[in-house]
Design an enzyme around this catalytic site. Structure first.
Site, PDB file in Angstrom:
ATOM      1  N   LYS A  91      -2.737  -5.593   1.818  1.00  0.00           N
ATOM      2  CA  LYS A  91      -1.824  -6.725   1.986  1.00  0.00           C
ATOM      3  C   LYS A  91      -2.526  -7.840   2.744  1.00  0.00           C
ATOM      4  O   LYS A  91      -3.487  -7.625   3.503  1.00  0.00           O
ATOM      5  CB  LYS A  91      -0.536  -6.325   2.708  1.00  0.00           C
ATOM      6  CG  LYS A  91      -0.717  -5.865   4.164  1.00  0.00           C
ATOM      7  CD  LYS A  91      -0.748  -6.988   5.189  1.00  0.00           C
ATOM      8  CE  LYS A  91      -1.084  -6.498   6.583  1.00  0.00           C
ATOM      9  NZ  LYS A  91      -1.337  -7.575   7.552  1.00  0.00           N
ATOM     10  N   SER A 101      -1.684   2.037   6.182  1.00  0.00           N
ATOM     11  CA  SER A 101      -0.270   1.955   5.812  1.00  0.00           C
ATOM     12  C   SER A 101      -0.086   2.086   4.306  1.00  0.00           C
ATOM     13  O   SER A 101       0.853   2.730   3.823  1.00  0.00           O
ATOM     14  CB  SER A 101       0.317   0.622   6.285  1.00  0.00           C
ATOM     15  OG  SER A 101       0.302   0.525   7.693  1.00  0.00           O
ATOM     16  N   GLY A 154      -4.706  -0.927   5.277  1.00  0.00           N
ATOM     17  CA  GLY A 154      -5.235   0.157   4.459  1.00  0.00           C
ATOM     18  C   GLY A 154      -4.584   1.503   4.751  1.00  0.00           C
ATOM     19  O   GLY A 154      -4.174   2.216   3.829  1.00  0.00           O
ATOM     20  N   PRO A 202     -11.401  -1.982   3.635  1.00  0.00           N
ATOM     21  CA  PRO A 202     -12.166  -1.757   4.871  1.00  0.00           C
ATOM     22  C   PRO A 202     -11.268  -1.323   6.026  1.00  0.00           C
ATOM     23  O   PRO A 202     -10.073  -1.659   6.071  1.00  0.00           O
ATOM     24  CB  PRO A 202     -12.812  -3.121   5.140  1.00  0.00           C
ATOM     25  CG  PRO A 202     -12.007  -4.104   4.370  1.00  0.00           C
ATOM     26  CD  PRO A 202     -11.485  -3.386   3.171  1.00  0.00           C
ATOM     27  N   LEU A 236      -5.631  -5.422   6.941  1.00  0.00           N
ATOM     28  CA  LEU A 236      -5.224  -5.389   5.538  1.00  0.00           C
ATOM     29  C   LEU A 236      -4.307  -4.212   5.220  1.00  0.00           C
ATOM     30  O   LEU A 236      -3.979  -3.974   4.050  1.00  0.00           O
ATOM     31  CB  LEU A 236      -6.458  -5.331   4.629  1.00  0.00           C
ATOM     32  CG  LEU A 236      -7.425  -6.516   4.754  1.00  0.00           C
ATOM     33  CD1 LEU A 236      -8.681  -6.270   3.912  1.00  0.00           C
ATOM     34  CD2 LEU A 236      -6.748  -7.822   4.327  1.00  0.00           C
ATOM     35  N   ASP A 272       3.938  -1.725   8.841  1.00  0.00           N
ATOM     36  CA  ASP A 272       3.530  -2.224   7.529  1.00  0.00           C
ATOM     37  C   ASP A 272       3.826  -1.255   6.394  1.00  0.00           C
ATOM     38  O   ASP A 272       3.743  -1.629   5.217  1.00  0.00           O
ATOM     39  CB  ASP A 272       2.027  -2.532   7.510  1.00  0.00           C
ATOM     40  CG  ASP A 272       1.670  -3.773   8.317  1.00  0.00           C
ATOM     41  OD1 ASP A 272       2.559  -4.614   8.534  1.00  0.00           O
ATOM     42  OD2 ASP A 272       0.504  -3.892   8.727  1.00  0.00           O
TER      43      ASP A 272
END
Length: 286
Positions: free
Chosen positions: A9, A101, A99, A92, A97, A134
């Site tokens: 995201k 979640s 990841g 990453p 971002l 998230d």
């Protein structure tokens, strides 16, 4: 066996409103899924939960969000049902971002099917909120307004399809530290969520680009000026707008097309930015 994509995201807008009595911060965020994804493979096995990961540096035990997601649903499955979770990481780590979640959300959705739990997305969201702020968004993807501590979601008109360049400098920024350091009086500009909503409804990428604001930049960029340098480079190479995602350190830039995004990525690679990705936006709930 099930194989799922766990999408990263970005935050098109992020505002921190105040600190709540429970210690969390009240936020208002416009969140957008992009097609940079981890692959989550779920394989049935008897009784227990097992986890393996394609990279080092992440715990493959009960402290991992993907494992915890499975553990939350396990009491609702038949006792003999278990799962092996395989994470193939592309997003990453510690990048802003979501990841981890995204992986947890994919496990929730996948086990709901694999274990035939028949839970609705709204019901899964209640489990997701127990795992992290998230995770509920990552169940739905697409374009959403997130409020509360991030777990209260409202669908927004989808962002007009475009490409993003994602660039992560070689630093890690703890989310908790960023929120602890946040001072409202240090923020020079706040996002206007109503204007962003109108731009999305009109399908105006230009309008969205003009109104991208992340108040957490007031903390992270002050401590890590290389983030500002990446933003400046993206704009110089033709990005419509550039913004830090979440608490950082990843910067994303909006591009009109894949070719433009790839050209920007090449320029950033030449500057020595270590991790760079090009991804299309997700325009519908998947």
């Amino acid at each position: 066996m099930l194989i799922l994509n766990a999408y990263a995201k970005i935050n098109l807008a992020l505002d921190v409103l105040y600190k709540r009595p429970d210690g969390y911060h009240e936020v208002a965020m416009v969140m957008q899924a992009v097609r940079l994804a981890d692959t989550v493979t779920l394989t049935s096995k008897p009784n227990d939960i097992a986890l393996s990961i394609n990279i080092s540096g992440l715990p493959a035990d009960a402290s991992n969000l993907a494992y915890r997601a499975a553990a939350l649903l396990k009491p609702y499955a038949f006792p003999q049902q278990g799962v092996h979770i395989r994470l193939d990481k592309q997003i990453p780590l510690a990048a802003g971002l979501a990841g981890g979640s995204a992986d947890a959300a994919a496990v929730l959705k996948g086990l709901n099917c694999l274990w035939e739990l028949n839970l609705s997305l709204d019901e899964l969201s209640k489990f997701a909120a127990q795992l992290g702020s998230d995770v509920p968004f990552c169940l739905y993807n697409s374009t959403m307004l997130a409020t509360g501590r991030g777990e209260l979601l409202e669908p927004l008109p989808p962002l007009k399809s475009c490409y993003v360049v994602l660039a992560k400098p070689a630093i890690e920024v703890p989310t908790s530290w960023v929120y602890q350091q946040f001072k409202a009086d240090k923020v020079s500009r706040r996002p206007d969520i109503a204007v962003m909503r109108n731009c999305l409804a009109a399908g105006s990428l230009t309008g969205v680009a003009r109104n991208m604001v992340n108040v957490l930049e007031s903390v992270t960029i002050s401590a890590y000026p290389e983030i500002a340098k990446i933003k400046e480079s993206m704009l110089r190479y033709g990005a419509m707008a550039a913004l830090m995602s979440g608490s950082g350190p990843t910067v994303f830039g909006l591009a009109h097309c894949q070719e433009q995004a790839e050209a920007i990525a090449c320029q950033l690679k030449a500057e020595g930015v270590p991790e760079i990705f090009v991804a299309e936006t997700v325009s519908k709930v998947e």
